[in-house]
Design a protein around this motif. Structure first.
Motif, short mmCIF file in Angstrom:
data_model
loop_
_atom_site.label_atom_id
_atom_site.label_comp_id
_atom_site.label_asym_id
_atom_site.label_seq_id
_atom_site.Cartn_x
_atom_site.Cartn_y
_atom_site.Cartn_z
N SER A 269 3.49 6.61 4.51
CA SER A 269 4.95 6.44 4.52
C SER A 269 5.54 6.80 5.88
O SER A 269 6.65 6.41 6.21
N HIS A 270 4.76 7.57 6.70
CA HIS A 270 5.25 7.93 8.03
C HIS A 270 4.56 7.14 9.14
O HIS A 270 4.82 7.40 10.30
N SER A 271 3.67 6.24 8.78
CA SER A 271 3.02 5.46 9.85
C SER A 271 3.40 3.99 9.73
O SER A 271 4.25 3.50 10.46
N THR A 272 2.84 3.28 8.76
CA THR A 272 3.15 1.85 8.65
C THR A 272 4.13 1.55 7.51
O THR A 272 4.44 0.39 7.28
N SER A 273 4.60 2.57 6.81
CA SER A 273 5.47 2.41 5.62
C SER A 273 4.73 1.70 4.50
O SER A 273 4.34 2.32 3.52
N ASN A 274 4.54 0.41 4.64
CA ASN A 274 3.81 -0.33 3.61
C ASN A 274 3.11 -1.51 4.28
O ASN A 274 3.51 -1.94 5.35
N ALA A 275 2.08 -2.01 3.61
CA ALA A 275 1.42 -3.23 4.10
C ALA A 275 2.44 -4.37 4.02
O ALA A 275 3.34 -4.35 3.16
N ALA A 276 2.29 -5.37 4.87
CA ALA A 276 3.27 -6.47 4.95
C ALA A 276 3.50 -7.07 3.56
O ALA A 276 2.54 -7.39 2.84
N THR A 277 4.77 -7.22 3.22
CA THR A 277 5.12 -7.65 1.87
C THR A 277 4.54 -9.03 1.50
O THR A 277 3.94 -9.17 0.43
N PRO A 278 4.69 -10.06 2.35
CA PRO A 278 4.10 -11.35 1.96
C PRO A 278 2.59 -11.27 1.76
O PRO A 278 2.03 -11.94 0.88
N SER A 279 1.94 -10.43 2.54
CA SER A 279 0.49 -10.27 2.38
C SER A 279 0.18 -9.60 1.04
O SER A 279 -0.80 -9.94 0.36
#
Ligand code: PMP
Ligand code: GLU
Length: 401
Positions: A269-279
């Motif tokens: 949550s402090h680095s990339t937040s989440n993997a890309a949503t469309p992916s």
């Protein structure tokens, strides 16, 4: 320039470096056969791509919860349980973290579980990023290898001989990159029990689990095939990159006990937040339609198996003095070349450079995987290119005699 001690030990990824060099030489007009890249040569199945496009059009373009969209976390558990796996295990979606590739799952796991003063055993030959990821966590790698003639596999005896007070983790990869070795259920159970008994976190990289040529079904043995009681603290690393031909989508999965999963998620949550949503939306489709995905995977694995057999045949015919490890999974061949060392060719790096320079075949030096006697060939490419590459290596060796 002074950089932080965080990256004092850091070296760029050797696998990515070789494939980048191969692409550059090709762009300059050289005739290069690139057998360095560890990625399937198949396109992502169309129905999976369609899901992403539909998702984007439907507005699935915003942040998701850090550990991933809830349906995908559930689908990941269901997919890992397919075939009756995980019986007796308590597994829920809160144990899954969707990451930006399996690489981030490994990074999150090592950063969350290890730190200064900790030793992490790395099964050797290892995938090139493991020691780098361990050192980014400021922990120390210790390298453990089984005998080459037994596929380098680890046993509790080998592990015990190298355990110290500081040993906190073991990173195991089966089917393995770069060797293609696969632990049997019994071998895996023995290693898992050893980690359980010594309070060692077991990070089991199962990204190639479905790319398996053995006779115990469509999937190589993984932690969920064991009894839950055989396994202590664990992180299973999985993802869609390899089996679903989705390397560029950057979706990996970590499965761990709830309290570990929560930390992996907090870190993310402090680095990339989440993997890309469309992916994530594409991965959701891939993991939700198990039968359709199985059919795709089966046909890709058939192609990998055929190519493995082709490469083994051609090596036996054209390069019989080069020892290879017969792969039971993944799509790599680990080739022993130290018999060629001498003069200017003193190590795996110079062997690979000479082959790239003289006949335009890109392979990865074994030094990048912790064994300088070998080089790695990825056979995730067409039969014609494989045939031609082996012809060229034979020519190169004949000319350098
Ligand atoms: N583990 C192993 C053994 C791999 O070969 C790879 C290849 N990239 C990864 C993890 C990382 O996979 P991803 O591309 O999903 O980050
Ligand atoms: N895992 C692949 C390989 O070993 C892809 C490159 C990488 O991520 O290192 O070649």
């Amino acid at each position: 320039m002074n950089f932080s001690s965080n990256i004092a030990e850091l070296r760029p990824s050797a696998t990515i470096a070789v494939s980048t060099l191969a692409k550059k030489l090709r762009a300059e007009g050289r005739d290069i056969i690139d057998l360095s890249a560890g990625e399937p040569d198949f396109p992502t199945p169309e129905w999976i791509c369609d899901a992403a496009v539909e998702g984007i059009r439907a507005g699935r373009t915003r942040y998701t919860p850090a550990p991933g969209i809830p349906e995908l976390r559930s689908a990941a558990v269901a997919s890992m349980r397919r075939g009756g796996r995980g019986e007796g295990w308590t597994l829920g979606p809160d144990q899954v973290v969707v990451t930006c590739g399996a690489k981030q799952a490994l990074y999150n796991a090592c950063t969350a579980l290890f730190g200064p003063g900790d030793e992490v055993m790395v099964a050797t030959p290892y995938w090139t990023s493991y020691p780098q990821i361990v050192s980014l966590a400021r922990a120390e790698s210790t390298f453990v290898a089984g005998p080459a003639d037994q596929g380098f596999k680890l046993t509790p005896e080998l592990l015990e001989a190298q355990r110290t007070e500081a040993t906190r983790g073991l990173i195991l990869c089966s089917p393995s990159n770069p060797v293609g070795l696969v632990y049997s259920l019994e071998e895996l159970r023995a290693v898992a029990r050893w980690t359980r008994d010594h309070g060692v976190h077991l990070i089991s990289d199962e990204i190639y689990r479905r790319i398996y040529f053995g006779d115990s079904g469509e999937s190589a043995p993984g932690l969920l095939d064991l009894d839950a009681g055989d396994v202590g603290s664990y992180v299973v690393v999985d993802g869609v990159s390899k089996a679903y031909a989705m390397t560029g989508w950057r979706i990996g999965l970590a499965l761990a006990p709830v309290e570990i999963a929560a930390k992996l998620s907090a870190l993310q949550s402090h680095s990339t937040s989440n993997a890309a949503t469309p992916s994530q939306v594409a991965a959701l489709r891939a993991l939700s339609d198990g039968d359709r995905a199985d059919a795709e995977i089966r046909s890709m694995v058939e192609a990998f198996r055929r190519r493995r057999d082709l490469v083994l045949d051609r090596f036996a015919e054209r390069l019989p003095d080069l020892e290879v490890v017969v792969p039971e999974g993944a799509f790599y061949l680990f080739i022993r070349v130290d018999g060629d060392y001498g003069g200017d060719v003193a190590d795996s790096q110079s062997w690979c450079s000479a082959v790239l320079e003289s006949v335009g075949v890109a392979l990865v030096p074994g030094a990048a995987f912790g064994d300088d006697r070998y080089v790695r060939l990825s056979y995730a490419t067409s039969d014609d290119l494989l045939e031609e590459a082996i012809r060229r290596v034979q020519k190169h060796r004949a000319e350098s005699d």
